[in-house]
Design an enzyme around this catalytic site. Structure first.
Site, PDB file in Angstrom:
ATOM      1  N   SER A  19      19.036  34.855  10.995  1.00  0.00           N
ATOM      2  CA  SER A  19      20.452  34.495  10.956  1.00  0.00           C
ATOM      3  C   SER A  19      20.904  34.351   9.510  1.00  0.00           C
ATOM      4  CB  SER A  19      20.697  33.162  11.685  1.00  0.00           C
ATOM      5  OG  SER A  19      20.453  33.268  13.060  1.00  0.00           O
ATOM      6  N   SER A  66      26.774  36.323  16.925  1.00  0.00           N
ATOM      7  CA  SER A  66      26.349  34.925  17.034  1.00  0.00           C
ATOM      8  C   SER A  66      25.380  34.555  15.912  1.00  0.00           C
ATOM      9  CB  SER A  66      25.685  34.686  18.396  1.00  0.00           C
ATOM     10  OG  SER A  66      24.465  35.396  18.500  1.00  0.00           O
ATOM     11  N   LYS A  70      28.129  31.370  11.360  1.00  0.00           N
ATOM     12  CA  LYS A  70      27.516  30.046  11.298  1.00  0.00           C
ATOM     13  C   LYS A  70      27.866  29.333   9.997  1.00  0.00           C
ATOM     14  CE  LYS A  70      23.451  31.850  13.780  1.00  0.00           C
ATOM     15  NZ  LYS A  70      23.217  30.921  14.884  1.00  0.00           N
ATOM     16  N   CYS A 104      20.605  25.379  14.980  1.00  0.00           N
ATOM     17  CA  CYS A 104      20.164  26.753  14.732  1.00  0.00           C
ATOM     18  C   CYS A 104      18.779  26.685  14.109  1.00  0.00           C
ATOM     19  CB  CYS A 104      21.122  27.507  13.802  1.00  0.00           C
ATOM     20  SG  CYS A 104      20.540  29.168  13.370  1.00  0.00           S
ATOM     21  N   MET A 317      16.512  33.382  18.846  1.00  0.00           N
ATOM     22  CA  MET A 317      16.930  32.158  18.184  1.00  0.00           C
ATOM     23  C   MET A 317      15.696  31.278  17.945  1.00  0.00           C
ATOM     24  SD  MET A 317      18.870  33.368  20.821  1.00  0.00           S
ATOM     25  CE  MET A 317      18.959  32.246  22.209  1.00  0.00           C
TER      26      MET A 317
END
Length: 393
Positions: A19, A66, A70, A104, A317
């Protein structure tokens, strides 16, 4: 007509795991955004470029997925024994909404390096070379994360030869430990909110479907791939362009959330987009990852695919990986079944981008399952630092 100049807010754009997001020091935010509320949400949405009906985030720092919409806020540690407080906001892409309901796990990796580089750690505590443990209080869920950051010549070491499926280039390995990651306050008992390792949900379009509902790392609903008409080798294009499948998965998510006590009615799922996650599992089989890499059945213990913010995640994730490892360690869950059954302390699973190994220490205490710690290796890197500009009105 006069126009106010844009706000200039110190920020760092970082990758953590698979991410990336915009990192802020709490004290650098405008005063109104230093506390939870509409002003903070509005600021972060404008930073990311949401809501964006075009789904591109062209006028912001987000990447319209997604994994890239963030924001992270880091403040001085307020809990004894912790170096920093870490708050995570998942910004919706097409609606005016910031979800603060979970963590996260991937960006948790970057919190340690950010804390060191931004003055939260006394330089006198750092070794010249070696590893340094940054103890992080994850404020969204009230849990401790220990980030083992490599140090070279007194500074964060970013470059290395650690390769992470889902990330193009190698970097330095960072080990994450999630301490007591289950929700001890969950209704029904610790990490299994219903008190069961296996439940049956009745979902329109699916009928009765067996599921493991777990809250470890992040609330997650696990089901067998075949119950959804999948085989566990799906890549993003096979799911994200299938409107019927997405609607069915969202219905499953809503019914699971209701059973887990996370929402009061099915309609409440729309205002809780980040949690719970939905994932499906299958026994090992050969497949081609999104990069074209061939994953052999013998490379993994099971296959897992997971949804994030209404779309199939391109990898996995980090928090869901904790849930996978924990569920795999508990006999009787659909995850344990797919992995071959029995108790285990580590599992390697296949995801759309490749494979990931993650460990968890689970045990029964007074008839209830608890998990003491989960661990995995990731990497992180600063992509850009300076100031982010945001319209002042």
């Amino acid at each position: 007509m006069s126009h106010a100049p844009q706000l200039r807010i110190p920020a760092t754009y970082m990758r953590g795991g698979t991410s990336k997001g915009v990192f802020f020091r709490l004290d650098d935010l405008p005063e109104a955004a230093r506390v939870p509320g509409p002003a903070r949400d509005a600021l972060l949405m404008r930073v990311i470029g949401s809501p964006d009906p075009y789904g591109k985030h062209t006028d912001g720092m987000g990447g319209a997925t997604s994994s890239t919409s963030k924001c992270v806020i880091i403040g001085k540690g307020t809990k004894p024994g912790h170096d920093v407080d870490y708050l995570y906001g998942q910004v919706s892409i097409d609606t005016a909404f910031v979800d603060w309901s979970g963590n996260c796990g991937n960006l948790s990796t970057a919190v340690g390096p950010f804390a060191i580089a931004n003055g939260f750690i006394d330089p006198a505590r750092l070794p010249k070379d070696g590893m340094f443990e940054v103890r992080v209080w994850q404020a969204n869920i009230g849990k401790t994360i220990v980030v083992h950051v490599p140090i070279a010549n007194g500074e964060v070491q970013e470059m290395g030869d650690f390769e992470l499926d889902g990330v193009t280039f190698p970097a330095a390995e960072i080990v994450l430990e999630f301490i007591d990651p289950a929700d001890d306050d969950a209704e029904g008992g610790a990490m299994f909110p219903t008190g069961n390792v296996l439940d049956t949900l009745d979902v329109p379009g699916l009928g009765k479907i067996e599921a493991t509902l777990i809250n470890a790392g992040i609330p997650t609903i696990f089901v067998r791939a075949e119950a959804l008409g999948f085989d566990g080798t799906e890549l993003q294009e096979a799911v994200n362009g299938n409107g019927q499948a997405l609607a069915t998965l969202e219905a499953l998510r809503a019914h699971g959330a209701l059973r887990m006590g996370l929402i009061d009615s099915l309609a409440g799922a729309a205002n809780r987009q980040h949690t719970p996650k939905v994932a499906w599992v299958a026994k090992p089989k050969v497949y081609a990852a999104s990069s074209g890499k061939r994953i052999e059945a013998g490379d993994v213990d099971l296959l897992v695919r997971a949804m994030s913010m209404g779309k199939l995640h391109h990898a996995m994730m980090g928090t869901a990986a904790v849930a996978i490892a924990t569920a795999a360690a508990v006999p009787g869950t659909v995850v344990s079944e797919a992995a071959g059954g029995g108790e285990r302390e580590a599992v390697t699973f296949g995801h759309p981008s490749g494979t990931l190994r993650v460990g968890a220490q689970a045990e029964q205490v007074d008839g209830r399952w608890v998990v003491r710690k989960a661990a995995m290796s990731r990497s992180a890197r600063v992509l850009m630092e300076g100031v982010v500009r945001v319209p002042s009105t």
